[in-house]
Write an enzyme that holds these catalytic residues in place. Structure first.
Site, PDB file in Angstrom:
ATOM      1  N   LEU A  25       0.836  -1.207   0.000  1.00 12.02           N
ATOM      2  CA  LEU A  25       0.000   0.000   0.000  1.00 12.02           C
ATOM      3  C   LEU A  25       0.870   1.256   0.000  1.00 12.02           C
ATOM      4  CD1 LEU A  25      -2.849   1.106  -0.003  1.00 12.02           C
ATOM      5  CD2 LEU A  25      -2.780   1.155   2.490  1.00 12.02           C
ATOM      6  N   ILE A 440      17.475  20.041  11.880  1.00 12.92           N
ATOM      7  CA  ILE A 440      17.236  19.061  12.939  1.00 12.92           C
ATOM      8  C   ILE A 440      18.123  17.835  12.806  1.00 12.92           C
ATOM      9  CG2 ILE A 440      15.400  17.737  14.102  1.00 12.92           C
ATOM     10  CD1 ILE A 440      15.213  20.819  14.320  1.00 12.92           C
ATOM     11  N   GLY A 441      18.735  17.635  11.667  1.00 11.76           N
ATOM     12  CA  GLY A 441      19.709  16.544  11.591  1.00 11.76           C
ATOM     13  C   GLY A 441      19.805  15.876  10.241  1.00 11.76           C
ATOM     14  N   CYS A 525       6.204   3.999   7.231  1.00  7.12           N
ATOM     15  CA  CYS A 525       6.299   2.815   8.080  1.00  7.12           C
ATOM     16  C   CYS A 525       7.623   2.824   8.810  1.00  7.12           C
ATOM     17  CB  CYS A 525       6.252   1.558   7.220  1.00  7.12           C
ATOM     18  SG  CYS A 525       4.808   1.491   6.173  1.00  7.12           S
ATOM     19  N   TRP A 570      10.231   3.718  20.307  1.00  7.04           N
ATOM     20  CA  TRP A 570      10.134   3.242  18.935  1.00  7.04           C
ATOM     21  C   TRP A 570      10.716   1.850  18.767  1.00  7.04           C
ATOM     22  CZ3 TRP A 570      11.556   8.495  16.125  1.00  7.04           C
ATOM     23  CH2 TRP A 570      10.540   9.408  16.432  1.00  7.04           C
ATOM     24  N   ASP A 608      18.204  13.569  20.400  1.00  5.25           N
ATOM     25  CA  ASP A 608      16.796  13.716  20.029  1.00  5.25           C
ATOM     26  C   ASP A 608      15.884  12.935  20.956  1.00  5.25           C
ATOM     27  OD1 ASP A 608      17.288  15.264  17.735  1.00  5.25           O
ATOM     28  OD2 ASP A 608      17.651  13.481  16.514  1.00  5.25           O
ATOM     29  N   HIS A 650      15.685  17.564  20.588  1.00  7.77           N
ATOM     30  CA  HIS A 650      14.627  17.854  19.627  1.00  7.77           C
ATOM     31  C   HIS A 650      13.398  17.015  19.967  1.00  7.77           C
ATOM     32  CE1 HIS A 650      12.367  18.333  15.969  1.00  7.77           C
ATOM     33  NE2 HIS A 650      12.375  17.026  15.791  1.00  7.77           N
ATOM     34  N   HIS A 702       6.764  18.144   6.804  1.00  4.03           N
ATOM     35  CA  HIS A 702       5.945  17.066   6.248  1.00  4.03           C
ATOM     36  C   HIS A 702       5.068  17.543   5.098  1.00  4.03           C
ATOM     37  CE1 HIS A 702       7.126  15.680  10.256  1.00  4.03           C
ATOM     38  NE2 HIS A 702       7.263  14.534   9.633  1.00  4.03           N
ATOM     39  N   CYS A 734      11.446  19.562  11.850  1.00  2.39           N
ATOM     40  CA  CYS A 734      11.891  18.167  12.004  1.00  2.39           C
ATOM     41  C   CYS A 734      12.977  17.891  10.967  1.00  2.39           C
ATOM     42  CB  CYS A 734      10.704  17.217  11.845  1.00  2.39           C
ATOM     43  SG  CYS A 734      10.991  15.600  12.583  1.00  2.39           S
TER      44      CYS A 734
HETATM   45  N1  GLN Z   1      17.650  14.048  13.959  1.00  5.55           N
HETATM   46  C1  GLN Z   1      16.499  13.402  13.403  1.00  5.55           C
HETATM   47  C2  GLN Z   1      16.334  13.807  11.950  1.00  5.55           C
HETATM   48  O1  GLN Z   1      16.596  14.911  11.628  1.00  5.55           O
HETATM   49  C3  GLN Z   1      15.258  13.762  14.182  1.00  5.55           C
HETATM   50  C4  GLN Z   1      14.041  13.135  13.589  1.00  5.55           C
HETATM   51  C5  GLN Z   1      12.783  13.231  14.447  1.00  5.55           C
HETATM   52  O2  GLN Z   1      12.614  14.076  15.260  1.00  5.55           O
HETATM   53  N2  GLN Z   1      11.867  12.350  14.256  1.00  5.55           N
HETATM   54  O3  GLN Z   1      15.925  13.028  11.131  1.00  5.55           O
HETATM   55 ZN    ZN Z   2      11.146  15.794  14.757  1.00  8.60          ZN
END
Ligand code: GLN
Ligand code: ZN
Length: 766
Positions: A25, A440-441, A525, A570, A608, A650, A702, A734
């Protein structure tokens, strides 16, 4: 064997994975979005997956198969669409599939619906928006259509919908709703819509319908519980309707249990893994003797093999109390991978510990038979399972070295000075500009990177060649950031498949799977690692990459780690010891890495913790203990460095209100958070609550829309209304790994321009 009792629902599961055993999917949906396939091709893939799942569950021997558990994106969104809860900005999108994806992903001029965690899981749902102007009315007929489709496959399903009360408790007021409006105010009219839907389902031949009310596994006010009772009294009084099963999960129902039992609904599904407390005194709950009770004794959220005899004993405990007892999973199996049999590389002793969705269905079927036909009927199967279970339980998983190190670390494992002292020290030591820009990375993961990682994994390229290719990518990303003009750089994380999996693969105590994919949101996923034993770090993990990246630039390059709480959140975690004990082991392993990074000259280290809120217990009474160990394990991980080393953290997709104290407790020097989708609202909470550096994400990574400079400057200016410019950082909300490169460059260039503009204004005005 087919369990078709007249009044019962027979053994069942509350839901099933839907992304496809090989993520069919995901592939089809993403191809559709990219314009490579058309809607009919997408529908064809979807129909095939539904058929396989219905017939597979029936053939496994389940007495009743859940329906409407398929979704193109999210089941909360599906239910919102079923009742006409469409925000005004999407009203003119006529095509149903287009509308669904527009609400999920946004489109020009109409930002996507907000996305947030589904209770304390790693699944994310789209937040419905409702207001007095929402035209609640039966909308999409998905549940009905899929019921008919299943019928054509020869399977009578039990359609599943999010229940009306939970739907509203998860909703937020629409943009045009007046001040003081509460979504729950719409419960009356919404219940009428559900009544209409129920009538339609009954007319189509639906026997049972499942309405999920997991919101009642969290603390609820007396008013909310009264609303629940009233809603189900009204639904149950519908003249033509299927039998109603109200399902709750992720905890006990508590006071909501007698409320539901008092209504005329026919069935209740109880989570007897996370909510076993509901069994205390259940015999005196009025009305329970008339209900079909689904004993959710097989854990739907974790991957461990069920102790079948213990589960059976729990279910037996309800016999004679409930009108009829059936066996079920504790919640939908959406949260576990499809099939353990697909795994070829797991160590045999780990395999013995595990059961994925398909295996859990077998467990449920077996338990259902034991319950209804007597243990003797299935004694051979139960005894075989018991032997494996006992063998697993007898294997020691203790590592004395880890335990001794933890014990010796003591209460002063966090040796940093007060936040303002560190801020002072770092201002001098690091000499960063006002409103520094950073990311963020992760940087866009090109298909070349994925190919290289896969080639390395498959042994097609040597370690040296792999390192050379990753280094080239790191250099490229560092140069790119220098060119864009960012102040604090990252190495881009090309070597990481996933921010948790990567650490799990490099720490002792974890196993990783090949096909253990679980839906996180939409087409995304994750493959959660399995944390099965004591955790330690056999060798440095990120050190060489970080050292290399820093060697390329005179700007700071952040060291980048995933924190202990997120690694736990996770992963599938041990249930044989308190989570806090496991978290501290992970914290200690990461501490070794942090100390090594500092020694290698890395001056800014980000740990993070995007999942901090996700693990927050649903019940208030459990929260402080959780936050204590969460904070402690994080501080353990970063507590070995000097004041001159700047620690970032983060957090993403969170409602920070409830964890603001803990975010403060993490005591990071800089905290970056998601804020763009909620338009900086989080700053109201965090600004005053977290007295150190703060980087509210100024755009939503996103969404495929590229933010322009004015918009970004506007967000930063808005942020400055809450916090001073000496504390503000400018960053996306993010990591960028799912984005394309051109849009990323454009967005970050705009971000740098916006930050410079705001910096100048801040300097001239004050
Ligand atoms: N350092 C990670 C990134 O930039 C943080 C991702 C996250 O917060 N889910 O991908
Ligand atoms: Zn994030």
């Amino acid at each position: 064997m087919k369990n078709t009792s007249e009044s019962g629902t027979a053994s069942t599961v509350l839901g099933y994975p839907r992304i496809g055993p090989n993520r069919e999917l995901k592939r089809a949906t993403e191809s559709f979005w990219a314009g490579r396939i058309d809607a009919s091709a997408l529908h064809e893939v979807a129909a095939g997956l539904r058929r396989d799942s219905w017939t597979g569950l029936r053939d496994a021997g389940l007495g009743q198969v859940p329906g409407n558990t398929f979704s193109f994106y999210d089941h909360v969104l599906d239910t919102a669409l079923a009742v006409g809860a469409v925000p005004a900005r999407f009203a003119d999108v006529r095509d149903p599939l287009e509308r669904l994806f527009a609400m999920a992903r946004g489109r020009p001029g109409a930002p996507a619906c907000e996305m947030t965690k589904w209770f304390d899981t790693n699944y994310h749902y789209l937040v419905p928006e409702v207001g007095p102007r929402t035209r609640l009315a039966p909308g999409s007929r998905k549940a009905l259509e899929e019921f008919r489709e299943a019928q054509r496959c020869g399977v009578l399903t039990r359609p599943v919908l999010v229940g009306p009360v939970t739907l509203l408790l998860l909703s937020k007021p629409a943009e045009d709703a007046p001040e003081g409006f509460r979504p729950l105010d719409l419960l009356g009219p919404l219940v009428e819509v559900y009544r209409d839907l129920l009538t339609e389902l009954a007319d189509a031949g639906v026997d049972w319908v499942q309405l999920d009310e997991p919101a009642f596994a969290a603390d609820r006010t007396a008013e909310e519980i009264a609303a629940l009772r009233k809603a189900y009294d009204r639904l149950a009084s519908a003249p033509r309707r299927p039998r109603i099963l109200v399902a709750s999960y992720f905890g006990e129902l508590g006071p909501a249990l007698p409320a539901l039992a008092s209504t005329a609904v026919e069935g209740l599904a109880l989570d007897l893994v996370a909510g076993k407390a509901d069994l205390d005194g259940i015999e005196s709950v009025e009305g329970i003797e008339r209900k079909v009770v689904l004993a959710g004794v097989v854990d739907g959220r974790n991957v461990w093999r069920t102790d079948l005899d213990a589960a059976l004993a729990t279910a037996y405990g309800l016999v004679g109390v409930a009108g009829r007892v059936e066996v079920s999973t504790s919640c939908s199996l959406l949260h576990v991978p499809y099939d353990l049999a697909a795994e070829t590389a797991l160590p045999a002793d780990v395999v013995d510990m595990l059961a994925f969705a398909r295996q859990k269905v077998d467990e449920v079927v077996l338990l259902g038979r034991a319950l209804h036909e007597g243990r003797a009927a299935v004694a051979a199967e139960l005894d075989a399972a018991k032997a494996v279970h006992e063998q697993v339980a007898a294997t020691s998983r203790r590592d004395e070295t880890v335990r001794t190190r933890l014990a010796d670390l003591g209460a002063d494992h966090y040796r940093r000075s007060a936040g303002d002292v560190r801020a002072e020290v770092q201002r001098d030591a690091l000499d960063l500009p006002e409103v520094p820009t950073t990311t963020i990375g992760s940087f866009p993961q090109t298909s070349q990177i994925r190919t290289d990682r896969a080639a390395h994994r498959g042994g097609e390229i040597t370690d040296d060649e792999y390192v050379a290719r990753m280094r080239r990518e790191i250099e490229r990303v560092v140069r790119l950031q220098e060119k864009i003009g960012l102040d604090v750089l990252v190495h881009g994380e090309p070597e990481r498949n996933d921010m948790v999996q990567y650490f799990a693969e490099n720490l002792d105590g974890f196993a990783t799977t090949e096909f253990g994919w679980v839906q996180s949101y939409g087409s995304r996923c994750v493959r959660p690692p399995i944390l099965h034993s004591e955790v330690s770090r056999p060798a440095p993990i990120t050190l060489e990459w970080a050292r290399y990246a820093q060697s390329l630039s005179s700007s700071y390059v952040k060291g980048m780690l995933t924190g202990p709480v997120t690694i736990l959140a996770w992963s599938f975690v041990r249930d044989d010891q308190p989570l806090g004990d496991t978290a501290r082991q992970v914290g200690l392993a990461l501490r070794d890495e942090v100390v090594d990074l500092e020694a290698a000259g890395i001056r800014i280290i980000q740990v993070d913790e995007p999942a901090l809120r996700e693990l927050l217990p649903l019940h208030e009474r459990d929260r402080q203990a959780y936050l204590d160990w969460a904070v402690d394990s994080f501080r353990m991980s970063v507590g070995g460095v000097a004041d001159t080393t700047q620690i970032h953290t983060h957090l993403c997709y969170s409602e920070f209100g409830e964890v603001v104290g803990a975010i403060d407790g993490l005591d990071a020097d800089v905290t970056t958070v998601e804020a763009a989708r909620s338009r900086m609202e989080v700053l109201g909470d965090l600004g005053p609550g977290v007295p150190r550096g703060l980087g509210p994400g100024v755009y939503d990574v996103h969404s495929p829309e590229v933010p322009d400079t004015d918009e970004l400057a506007g967000q930063l200016t808005e942020a400055l209304r809450h916090i001073g410019s000496e504390r503000l950082w400018a960053n996306p909300d993010c990591g960028l790994k799912t984005r394309g490169e051109p849009e990323t460059v454009e967005a970050l260039t705009n971000l740098v321009t916006a930050a410079r503009r705001v910096r100048e204004t801040a300097q001239t005005t004050g």
